[in-house]
Design an enzyme around this catalytic site. Sequence first.
Site, PDB file in Angstrom:
ATOM      1  N   HIS A 169       0.750  -1.272   0.000  1.00 32.97           N
ATOM      2  CA  HIS A 169       0.000   0.000   0.000  1.00 32.97           C
ATOM      3  C   HIS A 169       0.774   1.313   0.000  1.00 32.97           C
ATOM      4  O   HIS A 169       0.185   2.349   0.270  1.00 32.97           O
ATOM      5  CB  HIS A 169      -0.941   0.033   1.206  1.00 32.97           C
ATOM      6  CG  HIS A 169      -2.134  -0.862   1.090  1.00 32.97           C
ATOM      7  ND1 HIS A 169      -2.058  -2.227   1.063  1.00 32.97           N
ATOM      8  CD2 HIS A 169      -3.457  -0.576   1.005  1.00 32.97           C
ATOM      9  CE1 HIS A 169      -3.256  -2.730   0.975  1.00 32.97           C
ATOM     10  NE2 HIS A 169      -4.122  -1.765   0.922  1.00 32.97           N
ATOM     11  N   GLY A 175      -0.469  -2.162  -6.000  1.00 34.04           N
ATOM     12  CA  GLY A 175      -1.299  -3.331  -5.692  1.00 34.04           C
ATOM     13  C   GLY A 175      -2.716  -2.866  -5.405  1.00 34.04           C
ATOM     14  O   GLY A 175      -3.688  -3.519  -5.760  1.00 34.04           O
ATOM     15  N   HIS A 176      -2.833  -1.745  -4.712  1.00 31.03           N
ATOM     16  CA  HIS A 176      -4.146  -1.127  -4.489  1.00 31.03           C
ATOM     17  C   HIS A 176      -4.136   0.186  -5.259  1.00 31.03           C
ATOM     18  O   HIS A 176      -3.431   1.124  -4.905  1.00 31.03           O
ATOM     19  CB  HIS A 176      -4.387  -0.882  -3.010  1.00 31.03           C
ATOM     20  CG  HIS A 176      -5.812  -0.509  -2.688  1.00 31.03           C
ATOM     21  ND1 HIS A 176      -6.526   0.443  -3.404  1.00 31.03           N
ATOM     22  CD2 HIS A 176      -6.657  -0.964  -1.725  1.00 31.03           C
ATOM     23  CE1 HIS A 176      -7.742   0.555  -2.889  1.00 31.03           C
ATOM     24  NE2 HIS A 176      -7.846  -0.283  -1.869  1.00 31.03           N
ATOM     25  N   GLU A 201     -13.190  -9.082  -0.239  1.00 34.38           N
ATOM     26  CA  GLU A 201     -13.960  -7.822  -0.376  1.00 34.38           C
ATOM     27  C   GLU A 201     -14.212  -7.563  -1.863  1.00 34.38           C
ATOM     28  O   GLU A 201     -13.962  -6.468  -2.387  1.00 34.38           O
ATOM     29  CB  GLU A 201     -13.165  -6.649   0.216  1.00 34.38           C
ATOM     30  CG  GLU A 201     -12.659  -6.922   1.630  1.00 34.38           C
ATOM     31  CD  GLU A 201     -11.929  -5.747   2.256  1.00 34.38           C
ATOM     32  OE1 GLU A 201     -12.390  -5.266   3.288  1.00 34.38           O
ATOM     33  OE2 GLU A 201     -10.899  -5.322   1.711  1.00 34.38           O
ATOM     34  N   CYS A 241     -16.739   2.201   0.642  1.00 33.22           N
ATOM     35  CA  CYS A 241     -15.696   2.747  -0.255  1.00 33.22           C
ATOM     36  C   CYS A 241     -15.932   2.336  -1.709  1.00 33.22           C
ATOM     37  O   CYS A 241     -15.579   3.091  -2.623  1.00 33.22           O
ATOM     38  CB  CYS A 241     -14.315   2.223   0.125  1.00 33.22           C
ATOM     39  SG  CYS A 241     -13.616   2.975   1.576  1.00 33.22           S
ATOM     40  N   CYS A 253     -11.155   2.816   6.376  1.00 31.12           N
ATOM     41  CA  CYS A 253     -11.122   3.447   5.056  1.00 31.12           C
ATOM     42  C   CYS A 253     -12.439   4.152   4.712  1.00 31.12           C
ATOM     43  O   CYS A 253     -12.434   5.183   4.028  1.00 31.12           O
ATOM     44  CB  CYS A 253     -10.817   2.390   3.995  1.00 31.12           C
ATOM     45  SG  CYS A 253     -11.796   0.890   4.173  1.00 31.12           S
ATOM     46  N   CYS A 254     -13.570   3.602   5.180  1.00 23.11           N
ATOM     47  CA  CYS A 254     -14.859   4.094   4.666  1.00 23.11           C
ATOM     48  C   CYS A 254     -15.284   5.472   5.169  1.00 23.11           C
ATOM     49  O   CYS A 254     -15.625   6.342   4.346  1.00 23.11           O
ATOM     50  CB  CYS A 254     -15.959   3.078   4.943  1.00 23.11           C
ATOM     51  SG  CYS A 254     -15.683   1.483   4.156  1.00 23.11           S
ATOM     52  N   HIS A 273     -11.034  -7.316  -5.886  1.00 27.34           N
ATOM     53  CA  HIS A 273     -11.353  -6.395  -4.799  1.00 27.34           C
ATOM     54  C   HIS A 273     -12.103  -5.181  -5.383  1.00 27.34           C
ATOM     55  O   HIS A 273     -11.605  -4.494  -6.273  1.00 27.34           O
ATOM     56  CB  HIS A 273     -10.034  -5.974  -4.151  1.00 27.34           C
ATOM     57  CG  HIS A 273     -10.189  -5.115  -2.950  1.00 27.34           C
ATOM     58  ND1 HIS A 273     -10.255  -3.742  -3.027  1.00 27.34           N
ATOM     59  CD2 HIS A 273     -10.284  -5.421  -1.639  1.00 27.34           C
ATOM     60  CE1 HIS A 273     -10.383  -3.247  -1.820  1.00 27.34           C
ATOM     61  NE2 HIS A 273     -10.398  -4.245  -0.944  1.00 27.34           N
ATOM     62  N   GLU A 320     -19.058  -2.707   0.183  1.00 27.16           N
ATOM     63  CA  GLU A 320     -18.300  -1.777   1.033  1.00 27.16           C
ATOM     64  C   GLU A 320     -18.626  -0.324   0.667  1.00 27.16           C
ATOM     65  O   GLU A 320     -18.749   0.019  -0.522  1.00 27.16           O
ATOM     66  CB  GLU A 320     -16.803  -2.047   0.858  1.00 27.16           C
ATOM     67  CG  GLU A 320     -15.958  -1.180   1.758  1.00 27.16           C
ATOM     68  CD  GLU A 320     -14.464  -1.457   1.633  1.00 27.16           C
ATOM     69  OE1 GLU A 320     -14.079  -2.554   1.184  1.00 27.16           O
ATOM     70  OE2 GLU A 320     -13.678  -0.550   1.990  1.00 27.16           O
TER      71      GLU A 320
HETATM   72  O1  FUB Z   1      -6.746  -1.787   1.579  1.00 29.42           O
HETATM   73  C1  FUB Z   1      -7.145  -0.451   1.843  1.00 29.42           C
HETATM   74  C2  FUB Z   1      -8.623  -0.400   2.078  1.00 29.42           C
HETATM   75  O2  FUB Z   1      -8.932  -1.165   3.234  1.00 29.42           O
HETATM   76  C3  FUB Z   1      -9.455  -1.021   0.975  1.00 29.42           C
HETATM   77  O3  FUB Z   1      -9.797  -0.151  -0.035  1.00 29.42           O
HETATM   78  C4  FUB Z   1     -10.631  -1.505   1.726  1.00 29.42           C
HETATM   79  O4  FUB Z   1     -11.366  -2.453   1.024  1.00 29.42           O
HETATM   80  C5  FUB Z   1     -10.022  -2.037   2.986  1.00 29.42           C
HETATM   81  O5  FUB Z   1      -9.539  -3.318   2.801  1.00 29.42           O
HETATM   82 ZN    ZN Z   2     -13.773   1.208   2.986  1.00 29.06          ZN
END
Ligand code: FUB
Ligand code: ZN
Length: 676
Positions: free
Chosen positions: A165, A216-217, A349, A367, A445-446, A297, A365
Amino acid sequence: MKEYTKPLNLNQVRISDTFWKHEMELVRTRMIPYQWEALNDRVPDAAPSWCVHNFRAAARLQARRRAGENWQYEVWKGTFETLPRDGEQPDDNAFYGFVFQDSDMYKWLEAVSYSLVQHPDPELEKTAAEAVELVCSAQDPDGYLDTFYILKNRRGAFSNLKDHHELYCFGHLTEAAVAWHQATGRTDLLEAAEKFADCIAAHIGLGEGKKPGYPGHEIAEMGLLRLYEETGEERFLDQCRYFLNQRGQKPHVFLEEVNAERAKKEEKPLPEEEDKKLFAYYQAHEPVRQQKEAVGHAVRAMYLYSGMADLARLDGDAEMLSACEALWKSTTRDKMYITGGVGATHVGEAFSRRFDLPNDTAYSETCAAVGLVFFARRMLQIAPKSEYADVMERALINTVLAGMAMDGQSFFYVNPLEVEPEACRTDKRLDHVKPVRQKWFGCACCPPNVARLLSSLPQYAMTASEDSVYVHLYMAADAEVTLGGKKAVLHVRDGWMNGKVHIDVESDGACGALCVRLPSWCSNPSWKSTKGEGVVENGYVKFCGEWKTGDSVDLELPFSVMCLKADWRVREDAGKAAVQYGPFVMCTEEKDNGKDLHMLKICPDSLDAKVRTETICGMDLPVMDVHGKQISRENDDALYTPWHRSQEEDTRVTLVPYFAWGNRGGGEMRVWQRTE
Ligand code: FUB
Ligand code: ZN
């Protein structure tokens, strides 16, 4: 070249809408201060964030280094989440929490910045400026900025792009930096983001000695393009192009990371063919231009597709756009809940197979719904078609708003469409589903994502080019636009909740098109304008001409009660119907209908809906009673008995907007109602 639309600057729009302003004010007055407390671990009985703690620890480390100490705090031992051991006092110099904890600070700063534009607040700006200073003082001299690796072991930086991340935190940093710059004119965070971008480019890429990696994200893609648009520096555009073009290419960089780890454990390397199976979660199973199905994801997917759409627009890249269109279709035609939620399974997720949309185990989710709003707005900028705005509104008004309690101080991460609290409490398979909103989350995160989206809401309501302005979402507002080089102010009056949109134009000859959306939920729209009949194009009525003060557009968009059924392949919803009123997906709750919502039926053929306005937590919302049946709870003394038709009695079934569920105490909830 085709002309694309852009969102209006936040300082060009002032929202005064009864409904939306209330939500924005909730974010400004309740959520933003509350989140600051949460980031500082000062909310009693809430999961600690460690976010500010980590920045302080990293800043302290940098100060020691500057004072000449060759000081490395601890060596990373490979964990994804680190917490103090039970009973131990937290160590001021250690990193705690998830690897991506820094991102919560950036999202908070982004939300604060948007809010400051709309509502100057010197006290809040001072707190944010101190937070920015803290972030900057945590940065390594070469620009690297991720407190996890700064505190754990810088030598590990960029070694695990797949899961660790850093590039995700970078993406959020850039979004915050651009917003902070636009709000305050200050360049401190922008410089920190540029330095980190340059540090990343020095280590990652296709050149000699670099790692051919990518996030990765995802989110760095969107962030880099915002950085490019803000600074005009082409290198950020190039870096984004590289990330998107490199994703899923062979030899697969994530497979190399996996195999490097396996080698350390003396395990055999995984073969090349594994990449399809292993990396769909990251949307890295194939090059992005070849991707057609929304997989993996869900938040990552939405952020990737948004970045792709941004690049397709900036580069006029038809191949990229066609991948975006396919991914849009897959997401919204086959894999989206009626609430606009995406990501059906808690396993990863993630998106599930087509039409697999379970209601009680849904992930959905918050997010991911925020990400779908991002994706939709970007598609709208390229091609203003009302289907994008319809989905944007669906996700926003139903799932994103559900993510925040109506007091702005508790939150849903997962947004199920059916809840039985007892099952959530006792069934491990439903561990992820919370029947009541939570004060905070270890992985938080949300909530800050909801805050940054709602405080930048005007940027989703309208987009404009040099000669057209599009109204995508209805909300009372005053918006300054420039059409044909001349200014116009659009005064959108309050009233969309009553099915009436009135726009007064103030101008001295602005020349161009005012395009207003015909929402798919309205079956009998009508309109009139001083500019004639208008032309319907892609779900927008377009009024053209030279605009003078006194010109206006009137739309009648009456809300109606709709019973909807799902595609027959959605097995979960067979024999069920969902009720929608205008854009609001409605649900039943135990509070109004008693327990055992599965023993209620609604009768779509003779719904006889009576809609009234009820004040729920200070908001006037549509609530409805419809004709239904109470199925008798027969007191059978055996689990199975010969089939017979159950007794039924007429009853009234009460439905409230889904986004407002769970605000009047816990209890059962259901979106899809039985009809048989
Ligand atoms: O991995 C970062 C954030 O945390 C993701 O976007 C969410 O789904 C949660 O896993
Ligand atoms: Zn979130």
